[in-house]
Design an enzyme around this catalytic site. Sequence first.
Site, PDB file in Angstrom:
ATOM      1  N   HIS A   1      -7.679  15.762   3.596  1.00 37.81           N
ATOM      2  CA  HIS A   1      -6.517  15.691   2.683  1.00 37.81           C
ATOM      3  C   HIS A   1      -5.426  16.702   3.074  1.00 37.81           C
ATOM      4  O   HIS A   1      -5.098  17.617   2.305  1.00 37.81           O
ATOM      5  CB  HIS A   1      -6.964  15.897   1.231  1.00 37.81           C
ATOM      6  CG  HIS A   1      -6.017  15.307   0.231  1.00 37.81           C
ATOM      7  ND1 HIS A   1      -6.391  14.774  -0.975  1.00 37.81           N
ATOM      8  CD2 HIS A   1      -4.662  15.172   0.257  1.00 37.81           C
ATOM      9  CE1 HIS A   1      -5.343  14.351  -1.645  1.00 37.81           C
ATOM     10  NE2 HIS A   1      -4.268  14.585  -0.917  1.00 37.81           N
TER      11      HIS A   1
ATOM     12  N   PHE B   1       6.585   0.661  -0.530  1.00 38.95           N
ATOM     13  CA  PHE B   1       7.802   1.068   0.209  1.00 38.95           C
ATOM     14  C   PHE B   1       8.618   2.051  -0.617  1.00 38.95           C
ATOM     15  O   PHE B   1       9.822   1.889  -0.811  1.00 38.95           O
ATOM     16  CB  PHE B   1       8.618  -0.175   0.582  1.00 38.95           C
ATOM     17  CG  PHE B   1       9.377  -0.032   1.876  1.00 38.95           C
ATOM     18  CD1 PHE B   1       8.725   0.227   3.070  1.00 38.95           C
ATOM     19  CD2 PHE B   1      10.766  -0.166   1.908  1.00 38.95           C
ATOM     20  CE1 PHE B   1       9.426   0.348   4.269  1.00 38.95           C
ATOM     21  CE2 PHE B   1      11.483  -0.045   3.100  1.00 38.95           C
ATOM     22  CZ  PHE B   1      10.809   0.215   4.277  1.00 38.95           C
ATOM     23  N   GLY B   2       7.929   3.087  -1.103  1.00 38.47           N
ATOM     24  CA  GLY B   2       8.615   4.179  -1.811  1.00 38.47           C
ATOM     25  C   GLY B   2       9.090   5.205  -0.803  1.00 38.47           C
ATOM     26  O   GLY B   2       9.305   4.902   0.371  1.00 38.47           O
ATOM     27  N   ARG B   3       9.231   6.439  -1.270  1.00 36.44           N
ATOM     28  CA  ARG B   3       9.791   7.491  -0.400  1.00 36.44           C
ATOM     29  C   ARG B   3       8.942   7.715   0.847  1.00 36.44           C
ATOM     30  O   ARG B   3       9.472   7.841   1.944  1.00 36.44           O
ATOM     31  CB  ARG B   3       9.891   8.798  -1.164  1.00 36.44           C
ATOM     32  CG  ARG B   3      10.713   8.731  -2.429  1.00 36.44           C
ATOM     33  CD  ARG B   3      10.578  10.060  -3.152  1.00 36.44           C
ATOM     34  NE  ARG B   3      11.183  10.065  -4.456  1.00 36.44           N
ATOM     35  CZ  ARG B   3      10.564   9.633  -5.562  1.00 36.44           C
ATOM     36  NH1 ARG B   3       9.339   9.167  -5.517  1.00 36.44           N
ATOM     37  NH2 ARG B   3      11.178   9.679  -6.723  1.00 36.44           N
ATOM     38  N   ILE B   4       7.614   7.790   0.653  1.00 39.64           N
ATOM     39  CA  ILE B   4       6.752   8.094   1.805  1.00 39.64           C
ATOM     40  C   ILE B   4       6.666   6.874   2.725  1.00 39.64           C
ATOM     41  O   ILE B   4       6.764   7.007   3.952  1.00 39.64           O
ATOM     42  CB  ILE B   4       5.357   8.574   1.350  1.00 39.64           C
ATOM     43  CG1 ILE B   4       5.504   9.844   0.490  1.00 39.64           C
ATOM     44  CG2 ILE B   4       4.455   8.842   2.554  1.00 39.64           C
ATOM     45  CD1 ILE B   4       4.223  10.330  -0.180  1.00 39.64           C
TER      46      ILE B   4
ATOM     47  N   GLY C   1      -2.229  15.746   4.008  1.00 39.54           N
ATOM     48  CA  GLY C   1      -0.907  15.097   3.995  1.00 39.54           C
ATOM     49  C   GLY C   1       0.275  16.046   3.865  1.00 39.54           C
ATOM     50  O   GLY C   1       1.195  16.032   4.675  1.00 39.54           O
TER      51      GLY C   1
ATOM     52  N   GLU D   1     -13.744  12.526  -2.818  1.00 34.35           N
ATOM     53  CA  GLU D   1     -13.544  13.734  -2.041  1.00 34.35           C
ATOM     54  C   GLU D   1     -13.859  14.994  -2.866  1.00 34.35           C
ATOM     55  O   GLU D   1     -13.621  14.990  -4.074  1.00 34.35           O
ATOM     56  CB  GLU D   1     -12.111  13.783  -1.463  1.00 34.35           C
ATOM     57  CG  GLU D   1     -10.988  13.802  -2.464  1.00 34.35           C
ATOM     58  CD  GLU D   1      -9.609  13.684  -1.779  1.00 34.35           C
ATOM     59  OE1 GLU D   1      -9.370  12.678  -1.081  1.00 34.35           O
ATOM     60  OE2 GLU D   1      -8.797  14.612  -1.956  1.00 34.35           O
TER      61      GLU D   1
ATOM     62  N   ARG E   1       5.644  -4.124  -4.816  1.00 33.69           N
ATOM     63  CA  ARG E   1       5.795  -4.985  -5.998  1.00 33.69           C
ATOM     64  C   ARG E   1       7.261  -5.194  -6.359  1.00 33.69           C
ATOM     65  O   ARG E   1       7.635  -6.232  -6.874  1.00 33.69           O
ATOM     66  CB  ARG E   1       5.046  -4.378  -7.192  1.00 33.69           C
ATOM     67  CG  ARG E   1       3.589  -4.773  -7.169  1.00 33.69           C
ATOM     68  CD  ARG E   1       2.893  -4.221  -8.371  1.00 33.69           C
ATOM     69  NE  ARG E   1       3.177  -2.781  -8.482  1.00 33.69           N
ATOM     70  CZ  ARG E   1       2.521  -1.951  -9.266  1.00 33.69           C
ATOM     71  NH1 ARG E   1       1.562  -2.400 -10.021  1.00 33.69           N
ATOM     72  NH2 ARG E   1       2.825  -0.675  -9.316  1.00 33.69           N
TER      73      ARG E   1
ATOM     74  N   ARG F   1      -4.404   7.398  -1.630  1.00 35.93           N
ATOM     75  CA  ARG F   1      -5.501   7.880  -2.471  1.00 35.93           C
ATOM     76  C   ARG F   1      -6.763   7.144  -2.074  1.00 35.93           C
ATOM     77  O   ARG F   1      -6.726   5.938  -1.759  1.00 35.93           O
ATOM     78  CB  ARG F   1      -5.204   7.628  -3.951  1.00 35.93           C
ATOM     79  CG  ARG F   1      -4.304   8.672  -4.587  1.00 35.93           C
ATOM     80  CD  ARG F   1      -4.980  10.046  -4.689  1.00 35.93           C
ATOM     81  NE  ARG F   1      -4.139  11.077  -5.231  1.00 35.93           N
ATOM     82  CZ  ARG F   1      -3.354  11.890  -4.510  1.00 35.93           C
ATOM     83  NH1 ARG F   1      -3.313  11.787  -3.199  1.00 35.93           N
ATOM     84  NH2 ARG F   1      -2.640  12.832  -5.097  1.00 35.93           N
TER      85      ARG F   1
ATOM     86  N   THR G   1      -3.283   7.578   3.720  1.00 36.81           N
ATOM     87  CA  THR G   1      -2.887   8.928   3.291  1.00 36.81           C
ATOM     88  C   THR G   1      -2.497   8.889   1.811  1.00 36.81           C
ATOM     89  O   THR G   1      -1.887   9.835   1.324  1.00 36.81           O
ATOM     90  CB  THR G   1      -1.676   9.450   4.101  1.00 36.81           C
ATOM     91  OG1 THR G   1      -0.601   8.507   3.989  1.00 36.81           O
ATOM     92  CG2 THR G   1      -2.012   9.691   5.556  1.00 36.81           C
TER      93      THR G   1
HETATM   94  C1  8YV Z   1      -1.258  17.178  -2.362  1.00 37.35           C
HETATM   95  C2  8YV Z   1      -1.021  14.641  -2.376  1.00 37.35           C
HETATM   96  O1  8YV Z   1      -1.651  18.109  -1.443  1.00 37.35           O
HETATM   97  O2  8YV Z   1       1.004  15.097  -3.480  1.00 37.35           O
HETATM   98  C3  8YV Z   1       0.039  14.382  -3.380  1.00 37.35           C
HETATM   99  O3  8YV Z   1      -0.102  13.378  -4.094  1.00 37.35           O
HETATM  100  O4  8YV Z   1      -1.830  13.852  -2.131  1.00 37.35           O
HETATM  101  C4  8YV Z   1      -1.086  15.898  -1.614  1.00 37.35           C
HETATM  102  O5  8YV Z   1       0.036  15.957  -0.801  1.00 37.35           O
HETATM  103  C5  8YV Z   1      -2.232  17.185  -3.482  1.00 37.35           C
HETATM  104  O6  8YV Z   1      -2.112  16.089  -4.313  1.00 37.35           O
HETATM  105  C6  8YV Z   1      -2.055  18.433  -4.281  1.00 37.35           C
HETATM  106  O7  8YV Z   1      -2.390  18.275  -5.609  1.00 37.35           O
END
Ligand code: 8YV
Length: 323
Positions: A289, A156-159, A291, A271, A180, A242, A240
Amino acid sequence: MVKPRVFVTRRWPRAVEAMLADKFEATFNSSDRALSVAELREAVASADAVLPTVTDRIGPAVLETNRLRTKILANYGVGFSHIDVAAAQKWGITVTNTPDVLSECTADLALTLMLMVARRVGEGEREVRSDGWTGWRPTHLLGTKISGKTLGIVGFGRIGRAVAKRAHHGFGMRVVTYDRAQIDAGTLAEFGAEQVQSIDELLPRCDFVSLHCPGGDENHHLIGARQFDLMKPSAFLVNTARGEVVDERALAHALWFDTIAGAGLDVYEGEPSILPELCGCENAVLLPHLGSATKETREAMGFRVIENLTDFFEGRTPKDMVA
Ligand code: 8YV
């Protein structure tokens, strides 16, 4: 004053590259291919700052050289599990990242994946493009409604909070979260969220589970066969965060055998290669990828790196220092 030498490992948006070229003695990767270990070793030997992305694995193999010149790894992205922070610290290298600026777009993409997988958007698109659509009918490609359902947010961080905001205030979803850290009651109330004390407690309650925790060893295979068994057979997983957070083989198995209803993925363990078994799953939506992939956000990430570099080279602590 001599400008610091910075090495940019991939192509960045034009406006950011222009500012880098103006402020620093910058080396760019005009080919835009992922660099080899030997090329990264050369970069840390020749530049004061290396500006890596998720495609650059930076650990002892790169940093253990007697020609080390680099003093800062100014990462382009919020996640930095591709950087061995302990190795960087051992060599006295500062590490920074780019939080905040990509939260909205990453959350938007998590919602995109939820909608795509629940409403069978990929299947529908493939059908139309392959000339397989025979016309409207009441039982055609029936999906799952997302409005009003329960969403589990791991991290539950920023994203995670940006996802909760969209899901709760936009789609009227109930939000259950695991983190946590103990989240304060006021923050939880803002997102209509309830915090639970374990992932095991969260999974059986959710119609959707969205991952927003860091990658790296600490969260390696946080979601695997045992966790899929705890999810409802009607539930969907969205990742979204890792790739390494999910055991991809166990996920493919869970999708093939309907242990869960579907998955929306933007990130993968190895990936850009993806397990063939996953590619064969109709109930998986697979994105490359994306995001943070909007012009606005990718520019903002680059400008944030420049702020971190400027602070560092002018003797201030960069605001996004992670090590
Ligand atoms: C990035 C991401 O595009 O910021 C992150 O952690 O997963 C992506 O939004 C990528 O990591 C760029 O290095």
